[in-house]
Design a protein around this motif. Structure first.
Motif, PDB file in Angstrom:
ATOM      1  N   THR B  17       0.809  -1.217   0.000  1.00  0.00           N
ATOM      2  CA  THR B  17       0.000   0.000   0.000  1.00  0.00           C
ATOM      3  C   THR B  17       0.837   1.260   0.000  1.00  0.00           C
ATOM      4  O   THR B  17       0.526   2.223  -0.675  1.00  0.00           O
ATOM      5  CB  THR B  17      -0.921   0.012   1.247  1.00  0.00           C
ATOM      6  N   THR B  19       1.840   2.923   3.120  1.00  0.00           N
ATOM      7  CA  THR B  19       1.135   3.689   4.152  1.00  0.00           C
ATOM      8  C   THR B  19       1.806   5.023   4.461  1.00  0.00           C
ATOM      9  O   THR B  19       1.145   5.999   4.768  1.00  0.00           O
ATOM     10  CB  THR B  19       1.064   2.850   5.446  1.00  0.00           C
ATOM     11  N   ALA B  27      -5.233   2.321   0.513  1.00  0.00           N
ATOM     12  CA  ALA B  27      -5.456   0.904   0.276  1.00  0.00           C
ATOM     13  C   ALA B  27      -6.062   0.704  -1.114  1.00  0.00           C
ATOM     14  O   ALA B  27      -5.701  -0.211  -1.839  1.00  0.00           O
ATOM     15  CB  ALA B  27      -6.359   0.328   1.351  1.00  0.00           C
ATOM     16  N   PRO B  30      -2.821   2.328  -4.298  1.00  0.00           N
ATOM     17  CA  PRO B  30      -1.490   2.303  -3.673  1.00  0.00           C
ATOM     18  C   PRO B  30      -0.464   3.104  -4.457  1.00  0.00           C
ATOM     19  O   PRO B  30      -0.708   3.529  -5.583  1.00  0.00           O
ATOM     20  CB  PRO B  30      -1.151   0.821  -3.650  1.00  0.00           C
TER      21      PRO B  30
END
Lengths: 371, 371
Positions: B17, B19, B27, B30
């Motif tokens: 992903t 983050t 999510a 990505p």
């Protein structure tokens, strides 16, 4: 006492863009339409609500421009349609105030009118009401009353009132002179002397007294307004407005009337300490709204829920979220972060005044869509 | 020389992903799908484009998950549909790489395959191509080749390769051990010693050599992949994938194969200095993209036109605008400012890694729409 004095006619001036509140405030959606009050009410609505101990709704008038007439009318549903006075074009504050005074004078020639900006915050409504009642005493005597705010710092962004002696035995002081925005050193001297007040731009007077001073000092403007007022309740209103309004001089009421009236001893003031803030920029807005324990202020919608804002280890932020979007910030302090549907602003609080120059730059770049 | 060696099969892993690149990377979208390259190309597209001197498009495979199969397929229009390998569920890198190796082995049992992350930036494409060609020499000899990056700082966010002697007379060094992400002190020792390289997670090997090591070290995974590969070109592919894939161990290729292969002397490396960056967070992204004279980096669309960004007296910013919206900043430095259609992020560059914790907090708050 309120009955004894008779009621007040409230006039709210809904004009001006509020460039220093960009990107929230736009030419198309100026600051008075925004909920910058810490509640759901817009600044304009809060201004009208604040008058409810002084004037019934049918005595409240609002003066606005063609661009915002619809929005203003919808935000102020409780005031009569006839009390929404729409200027054909912007002619500065003297023409706007004079129009309202003349329209009110047709209904009540000795009416006492108060004139208020639509984009100021006042935290102490009872204190404000009390001060207006005191000003009405001076107004009844024929004085043009202007509200003075006890200065708390040598602010260079405001004009000042130079005060003289008390008039009679009441709380009213004579105003000797209006002073333009000073340099810092001059402002410091004003504050130290104790004889100067901030000019809050709120006025209370008998409409006949004001119109008489207008006629003495600004005969052209007075005669134009008089022609418009005579046509006001006739089928010729739009015709006459369209013909006369564009010929009126563009001048502020301070320059046009108040300064000259002070010179001849016709201006008085009462001091107001009712938590006044002119909401000039995001920094000062942050100073008057409630902050969280870290000094972060979240402005506008969702104040309770805060669902649109995630702050971690931040201090002293002024955050303006927009509906349906998230602002996340971490590890920053003393910043203004404003989100709107088409633009984001990040600037230190101490430079919040300079937002104006960003707007100027956007105009130069031809990016009028953002202005 | 390229003809002499035969071509490369390129395998691009489009998973994960990202983050720490929130709110840009989600999510649902990505980081490899985003244009973080300083051009209009996404990281994924740039990864494939970078292989064009090494492999024709019909020898490039991409492994991705069900959630992004459509987006990946559309971004990589030039590679054949059959080369988009879609995993039924995430099983970490070993299963993904093994699947690609097995599918390629059916076409060419001695094929040399290179495996590449889809979310790294490489600024020197020619240097990269040259290093891969050197690695192919080692791969042809049966070594599992891993690319090493000469470390420029004691980075604690990467794994390291402990190198031994040169193998033969070529540029290939033996890899004695894979070292996990070290502490700062340990990383300093690695850098000073001169015997350690960053593990870039890019591999080159003969598919038969890799599958043999997989069978030796991970017999269950190897047998599952073998069953899937046998069904690949039959009507039973989906049936077998659906049955076998969920039983495969979740394990990275480093742990599953490379560490054990290094222990028995089957891993080699060549050093790459081709401007590699793993685009782990906005700060490191800002370090590799071109900056303006004040050190501000604007990422993504509109890089030429910059119409969506207005910076005044700012330094060292990493600004990520979104289409059709404006980011204005004044008087701030060393901040990351990211705008997306539903969220804004403001964080100091030095804390850019901590974006991950904001995402964790949003998850805890149940704000899954923003994650």
């Amino acid at each position: 006492m309120s009955d004894e004095l008779g009621g007040l006619y409230g006039v709210v001036l809904a004009g001006g863009t509020g460039t220093r509140l960009w990107p929230l405030s736009r030419a198309g959606h100026p600051k008075f339409l925004h909920p910058l009050t810490g509640t759901d009410a817009s600044l304009l609505q809060a201004t009208v609500d604040r008058l409810d101990l002084l004037a019934p709704m049918d005595r409240i008038f609002v003066v606005t421009g063609v661009a915002h007439a619809a929005a203003v009318s919808r935000q102020l549903e409780s005031i009569p349609e006839a009390n929404v006075l729409v200027e054909p074009s912007p002619r500065d504050s003297c023409a706007a105030i004079a129009l309202a005074a003349a329209v009110i004078a047709r209904r009540d020639p000795e009416a006492i009118m108060g004139s208020f900006a639509s984009d100021h915050l006042i935290s102490d409504k009872e204190g404000f009401t009390e001060v207006i009642r005191k000003a009405m005493v001076g107004a009844r005597e024929g004085l043009l009353m202007t509200l003075g705010i006890t200065p708390t710092r040598p602010e260079t962004g405001y004009g000042y009132l130079q005060c003289g002696n008390a008039i009679g035995d009441g709380p009213v002081l004579a105003v000797e002179e209006f002073k333009e925005k000073p340099t810092y050193d001059v402002a410091e001297g004003y504050v130290k002397s104790g004889n100067y007040l901030w000019n809050a731009g709120m006025f209370v007077w008998r409409v006949d007294a004001f119109l008489a001073e207008l006629t003495r000092q600004q005969p052209q403007l007075a005669s134009g307004i008089s022609r418009i007022a005579q046509a006001w309740d006739t089928g010729a209103r739009e015709e006459v407005l369209g013909e006369v309004w564009p010929t009126l001089p563009r001048i502020s009421v301070d320059y046009a009337v108040m300064e000259g009236a002070a010179t001849v001893g016709r201006v008085g003031t009462v001091t107001g300490d009712f938590g006044w803030n002119d909401v000039g920029d995001f920094h000062t807005l942050g100073e008057v709204l409630a902050a969280d324990p870290s000094g972060n202020v979240i402005v506008g919608h969702d104040l309770e829920q805060k669902s649109g804002v995630l702050l971690r280890e931040t201090e002293g932020l002024v955050v303006v979220p927009t509906q349906g979007r998230l602002i996340a910030a971490m590890g920053v302090r003393d910043l203004v972060i404003v989100d709107t549907p088409d633009a984001v602003l990040v600037i230190p609080r101490e430079r919040a005044q300079e937002v104006k120059s960003l707007v100027d730059e956007l105009k130069e770049l031809g990016q009028h869509g953002y202005v």
